[in-house]
Design a protein around this motif. Structure first.
Motif, short mmCIF file in Angstrom:
data_model
loop_
_atom_site.label_atom_id
_atom_site.label_comp_id
_atom_site.label_asym_id
_atom_site.label_seq_id
_atom_site.Cartn_x
_atom_site.Cartn_y
_atom_site.Cartn_z
N ARG A 1 7.87 2.78 -7.62
CA ARG A 1 9.23 2.89 -8.16
C ARG A 1 10.24 2.99 -7.01
O ARG A 1 11.36 2.47 -7.11
N ALA A 2 9.86 3.66 -5.94
CA ALA A 2 10.75 3.80 -4.78
C ALA A 2 10.75 2.54 -3.91
O ALA A 2 11.68 2.35 -3.13
N GLN A 3 9.69 1.72 -4.04
CA GLN A 3 9.56 0.50 -3.23
C GLN A 3 9.36 -0.71 -4.15
O GLN A 3 8.28 -1.30 -4.18
N PRO A 4 10.36 -1.11 -4.90
CA PRO A 4 10.18 -2.22 -5.85
C PRO A 4 9.86 -3.55 -5.18
O PRO A 4 9.37 -4.46 -5.85
N LEU A 5 10.11 -3.67 -3.89
CA LEU A 5 9.84 -4.93 -3.18
C LEU A 5 8.46 -4.93 -2.51
O LEU A 5 8.11 -5.90 -1.83
N ALA A 6 7.68 -3.89 -2.70
CA ALA A 6 6.37 -3.81 -2.06
C ALA A 6 5.50 -5.01 -2.44
O ALA A 6 5.45 -5.40 -3.61
N GLY A 7 4.83 -5.58 -1.47
CA GLY A 7 3.97 -6.73 -1.69
C GLY A 7 4.68 -8.07 -1.55
O GLY A 7 4.02 -9.12 -1.58
N GLY B 1 4.75 -9.69 -4.80
CA GLY B 1 4.14 -8.47 -5.33
C GLY B 1 2.65 -8.41 -5.03
O GLY B 1 1.84 -7.97 -5.85
N ALA B 2 2.28 -8.82 -3.81
CA ALA B 2 0.87 -8.91 -3.44
C ALA B 2 0.22 -7.53 -3.44
O ALA B 2 0.82 -6.55 -3.00
N ILE B 3 -1.02 -7.49 -3.90
CA ILE B 3 -1.79 -6.26 -3.78
C ILE B 3 -2.09 -6.01 -2.30
O ILE B 3 -1.90 -4.91 -1.79
N ASP C 1 12.35 -23.57 14.99
CA ASP C 1 12.33 -23.09 16.38
C ASP C 1 11.37 -21.92 16.58
O ASP C 1 11.37 -21.30 17.65
N LEU C 2 10.57 -21.61 15.56
CA LEU C 2 9.60 -20.51 15.62
C LEU C 2 10.26 -19.17 15.94
O LEU C 2 9.65 -18.30 16.55
N ARG C 3 11.48 -18.98 15.50
CA ARG C 3 12.20 -17.73 15.78
C ARG C 3 12.39 -16.87 14.53
O ARG C 3 12.98 -15.79 14.61
N THR C 4 11.89 -17.34 13.39
CA THR C 4 11.93 -16.53 12.18
C THR C 4 10.60 -15.81 12.02
O THR C 4 9.55 -16.45 12.03
N ALA C 5 10.63 -14.50 11.91
CA ALA C 5 9.42 -13.72 11.70
C ALA C 5 9.22 -13.53 10.20
O ALA C 5 10.12 -13.06 9.51
N TYR C 6 8.06 -13.93 9.72
CA TYR C 6 7.68 -13.71 8.33
C TYR C 6 6.67 -12.57 8.27
O TYR C 6 5.71 -12.54 9.05
N ALA C 7 6.88 -11.63 7.36
CA ALA C 7 6.02 -10.46 7.27
C ALA C 7 5.37 -10.38 5.89
O ALA C 7 6.07 -10.41 4.87
N THR C 8 4.03 -10.27 5.88
CA THR C 8 3.32 -10.01 4.63
C THR C 8 3.23 -8.49 4.43
O THR C 8 3.17 -7.73 5.40
N THR C 9 3.20 -8.08 3.17
CA THR C 9 3.17 -6.65 2.85
C THR C 9 2.18 -6.41 1.70
O THR C 9 1.61 -7.36 1.15
N ALA C 10 2.00 -5.14 1.34
CA ALA C 10 0.97 -4.80 0.35
C ALA C 10 1.40 -3.67 -0.56
O ALA C 10 2.10 -2.74 -0.15
N ARG C 11 0.93 -3.75 -1.81
CA ARG C 11 1.10 -2.66 -2.77
C ARG C 11 -0.11 -1.72 -2.77
O ARG C 11 -0.05 -0.65 -3.36
N LYS C 12 -1.18 -2.14 -2.13
CA LYS C 12 -2.44 -1.39 -2.12
C LYS C 12 -2.21 0.04 -1.62
O LYS C 12 -1.55 0.27 -0.61
N GLY C 13 -2.76 1.01 -2.35
CA GLY C 13 -2.68 2.40 -1.94
C GLY C 13 -1.41 3.11 -2.34
O GLY C 13 -1.29 4.33 -2.11
N LEU C 14 -0.47 2.40 -2.94
CA LEU C 14 0.79 3.03 -3.34
C LEU C 14 0.67 3.61 -4.75
O LEU C 14 0.12 2.97 -5.65
N SER C 15 1.21 4.79 -4.94
CA SER C 15 1.20 5.43 -6.25
C SER C 15 2.30 4.83 -7.13
O SER C 15 3.15 4.06 -6.65
N GLU C 16 2.28 5.19 -8.41
CA GLU C 16 3.34 4.72 -9.31
C GLU C 16 4.70 5.20 -8.82
O GLU C 16 5.70 4.47 -8.89
N GLU C 17 4.75 6.41 -8.31
CA GLU C 17 6.00 6.93 -7.77
C GLU C 17 6.42 6.13 -6.53
O GLU C 17 7.61 5.80 -6.37
N ASP C 18 5.47 5.81 -5.67
CA ASP C 18 5.76 4.99 -4.50
C ASP C 18 6.33 3.64 -4.91
O ASP C 18 7.32 3.15 -4.33
#
Length: 288
Positions: free
Chosen positions: A263-269, A12-14, A244-261
């Protein structure tokens, strides 16, 4: 063939950023929470440390420990003690700036960028740090620098102007000097902003899209060859990991998302992972 994108840690990273695979684990940060993380997927274990400021990235240091880029400059970071030692600040005269993204080359030099923390003024620059000191790369300043990434042969550096929606390719000479940049790719309005970049073993460039719901893969000739759709809008950077360095890890962010956003993206961050279908490149420890 790219595999399904899955959430692997409910951070749930900002503003998750700076993923790098080192010591059989993924290191990354939450800039706004001023926190460093180490995720060990073999044990599904997460460690975390508080940083003394907004931390944009961590990279391994030759001889042990890490180097961290904060809003007050570069620091040595000891994960055992959790202590930080200030090394230098290339922008002590710009208190409104912070460091934002970084990578290392085969010579152990760190290429790192800065940005205006208010995201308004073109005060962000790209720097090079090595054992003998640090210097400005000479590239034109932008509001938000991002995604420095080095080609597999070390002959090119990719540099992102996030608010300008552009990624630039720059010839990188052996002595660390740069040639004039040429446009590599541009992200159209409405498709997000280019954030962190990563290069795979085939020399293809993976560009994370903040506000663009995914990651794009471009071949070295700048042709878009693949798009990976993610379940959250703000993808900040990927790193290749696993045995084997074949797994891609992706960081994400909650920054800039509204409360409505949110709710639609519970996995954000959260931290996500997927099978990249191609291997990445090992990180070079910084010789600093």
């Amino acid at each position: 063939m790219v595999g399904a994108v899955r959430s692997v840690q409910p951070i749930g990273a900002i503003l998750g950023e700076g993923p790098v695979w080192y010591d059989a684990a993924l290191w990354f940060v939450d800039i706004k929470r001023q926190r460093i993380y180490r995720y060990d997927p073999a044990r599904d274990a997460l460690q975390e440390w508080d940083a003394p400021g907004e931390v944009g990235w961590v990279l391994p240091r030759a001889g042990g420990g890490m180097i961290a880029g904060l809003d007050t400059g570069l620091h040595a970071f000891d994960p055992v003690s959790g202590q930080f030692e200030h090394l230098f600040d290339p922008e002590a005269h710009l208190p409104g700036n912070r460091l934002n993204d970084a990578t290392t080359d085969a010579q152990g030099r760190i290429w790192f960028g800065s940005m205006d923390n208010a995201e308004q003024d073109a005060t962000g620059r790209l720097y090079r740090a090595e054992a003998t000191g640090s210097s400005d790369s000479g590239l034109s300043p932008v509001v938000i620098t991002n995604g420095p990434a080095i080609a597999p042969d070390g002959g090119a550096l990719y540099h992102t102007d996030t608010l300008g929606r552009t990624v630039w390719r720059v010839v990188l000479n052996d002595d660390g000097t740069l040639a004039a940049p040429t446009l590599f790719c541009e992200i159209a309005p409405g498709e997000g902003h280019p954030d962190g970049s990563t290069i795979d073993a085939e020399g293809c460039v993976w560009v994370a899209l903040f506000g663009g719901w995914g990651v794009r893969r471009y071949d070295p000739a700048d042709t878009l060859i693949e798009t990976v759709r993610c379940p959250v809008a703000n993808v900040t950077k990927i790193a290749f990991g696993g045995p084997d360095l074949r797994t891609a890890y992706a960081t994400t962010a909650r920054k800039g998302l509204s409360e409505e956003d949110l709710r639609a993206q519970p996995l954000a961050g959260n931290l996500f992972a997927f099978d990249a279908g191609v291997a990445g490149l090992p990180v070079h420890p910084a010789k600093l």
